[in-house]
Design an enzyme around this catalytic site. Sequence first.
Site, PDB file in Angstrom:
ATOM      1  N   ILE A 143      -7.387  -9.921 -11.315  1.00 13.45           N
ATOM      2  CA  ILE A 143      -7.741  -9.317 -12.599  1.00 13.45           C
ATOM      3  C   ILE A 143      -9.131  -8.906 -12.510  1.00 13.45           C
ATOM      4  CG2 ILE A 143      -8.240 -10.209 -14.722  1.00 13.45           C
ATOM      5  CD1 ILE A 143      -5.866 -12.228 -14.509  1.00 13.45           C
ATOM      6  N   LEU A 144      -9.531  -7.879 -13.138  1.00 13.19           N
ATOM      7  CA  LEU A 144     -10.969  -7.367 -13.192  1.00 13.19           C
ATOM      8  C   LEU A 144     -11.696  -7.797 -14.420  1.00 13.19           C
ATOM      9  CD1 LEU A 144      -9.914  -3.648 -12.233  1.00 13.19           C
ATOM     10  CD2 LEU A 144     -11.170  -5.423 -10.737  1.00 13.19           C
ATOM     11  N   ASN A 193      -4.534   2.357 -13.718  1.00 18.31           N
ATOM     12  CA  ASN A 193      -3.572   1.454 -12.685  1.00 18.31           C
ATOM     13  C   ASN A 193      -2.183   1.878 -13.128  1.00 18.31           C
ATOM     14  OD1 ASN A 193      -2.902  -0.813 -11.733  1.00 18.31           O
ATOM     15  ND2 ASN A 193      -1.979  -1.907 -13.866  1.00 18.31           N
ATOM     16  N   ASN A 199       1.986   3.007  -2.556  1.00 20.85           N
ATOM     17  CA  ASN A 199       1.588   3.914  -3.582  1.00 20.85           C
ATOM     18  C   ASN A 199       0.148   4.535  -3.194  1.00 20.85           C
ATOM     19  OD1 ASN A 199       3.039   4.207  -6.350  1.00 20.85           O
ATOM     20  ND2 ASN A 199       3.204   2.039  -5.775  1.00 20.85           N
ATOM     21  N   HIS A 223       1.773   0.392 -13.338  1.00 20.13           N
ATOM     22  CA  HIS A 223       2.414  -1.197 -13.621  1.00 20.13           C
ATOM     23  C   HIS A 223       3.939  -0.541 -13.616  1.00 20.13           C
ATOM     24  CE1 HIS A 223       2.611  -4.883 -14.743  1.00 20.13           C
ATOM     25  NE2 HIS A 223       3.682  -4.819 -15.507  1.00 20.13           N
ATOM     26  N   GLY A 256       0.656  -1.292  -0.166  1.00 22.25           N
ATOM     27  CA  GLY A 256       0.059  -0.117   0.119  1.00 22.25           C
ATOM     28  C   GLY A 256       0.899   1.149  -0.104  1.00 22.25           C
TER      29      GLY A 256
HETATM   30  C1  GAR Z   1       3.797  -1.394  -7.265  1.00 24.38           C
HETATM   31  O1  GAR Z   1       5.121  -1.767  -7.724  1.00 24.38           O
HETATM   32  C2  GAR Z   1       2.836  -1.454  -8.396  1.00 24.38           C
HETATM   33  O2  GAR Z   1       3.477  -0.728  -9.515  1.00 24.38           O
HETATM   34  C3  GAR Z   1       2.879  -3.124  -8.686  1.00 24.38           C
HETATM   35  O3  GAR Z   1       2.504  -3.472  -7.435  1.00 24.38           O
HETATM   36  C4  GAR Z   1       3.370  -2.645  -6.356  1.00 24.38           C
HETATM   37  C5  GAR Z   1       2.660  -2.282  -5.193  1.00 24.38           C
HETATM   38  O4  GAR Z   1       3.320  -1.731  -4.283  1.00 24.38           O
HETATM   39  N1  GAR Z   1       1.482  -3.282  -9.497  1.00 24.38           N
HETATM   40  C6  GAR Z   1       1.393  -4.172 -10.464  1.00 24.38           C
HETATM   41  O5  GAR Z   1       2.402  -4.883 -10.544  1.00 24.38           O
HETATM   42  C7  GAR Z   1       0.190  -4.341 -11.160  1.00 24.38           C
HETATM   43  N2  GAR Z   1       0.356  -5.159 -12.192  1.00 24.38           N
HETATM   44  P1  GAR Z   1       2.654  -0.787  -3.145  1.00 24.38           P
HETATM   45  O6  GAR Z   1       1.490  -1.798  -2.476  1.00 24.38           O
HETATM   46  O7  GAR Z   1       3.846  -0.722  -2.100  1.00 24.38           O
HETATM   47  O8  GAR Z   1       2.116   0.301  -3.628  1.00 24.38           O
END
Ligand code: GAR
Length: 210
Positions: free
Chosen positions: A102-103, A115, A15, A117, A13
């Site tokens: 996946i939605l 989103n 981000n 990525h 969490g």
């Molecule tokens: C982030 O690096 C985000 O970009 C990635 O999960 C991580 C979550 O970190 N998302 C994906 O890979 C989506 N396909 P966080 O929970 O510390 O924000």
Amino acid sequence: MQIQCAILFSGNGSNMQNLIESLHNQTFTHSHTHKECSLHIALTLCNNPNAYGITRTKNLHIPCVVLPHRDYDSREDFDKQMIATLRSYKIEYVILAGFMRILTPLFTNTFRTINIHPSFLPEHKGANAIKDSFYASQSYGGVSVHWVNEELDGGEIILQEKLENIPNESLEGFESRIHALEYILYPKAILKALHLLPQESSPHTSKGCK
Ligand code: GAR
């Protein structure tokens, strides 16, 4: 005018926290109407009862609904429950921040969803993007923010940036540079997607240290 947003996450969490600290209840100018507009993170939603991000939401005083996806028989049933929850908070935009489910089209056709990525899409889609970028033949990784459609890590790019490899860097070092870039890029990309311009005193840029 206030734009109602929800953030969905599955794990750490960081981000999600960065977006709340950067954007929640900040006032902007809409670039089309020139009217004042604030962005309200009305809700966070998590599919994993053990996610550390739930603790972050408590500290940030933002409501968090936990919906364990395992409680539902199908992806559609789970998405229906999410849709009902988000509608009850009058959510207009959904922001995914490490939401690792996946939605279904049921969801993606209901909410405008954004989103992040951790790769330079369309390279390295999927759940291991940072590792895949690190070990790939290209000399860069990256971060991409995109609109969500029914295709995994597909959808129109809003903003993306490459991150050049540093010779002899460890995977951990590369990963932390990717996250630092995410904290800068994601708030900017959301403002761009929603046509919001920062006002003078708006702390819309990230502190970049989650
Ligand atoms: C982030 O690096 C985000 O970009 C990635 O999960 C991580 C979550 O970190 N998302 C994906 O890979 C989506 N396909 P966080 O929970 O510390 O924000």
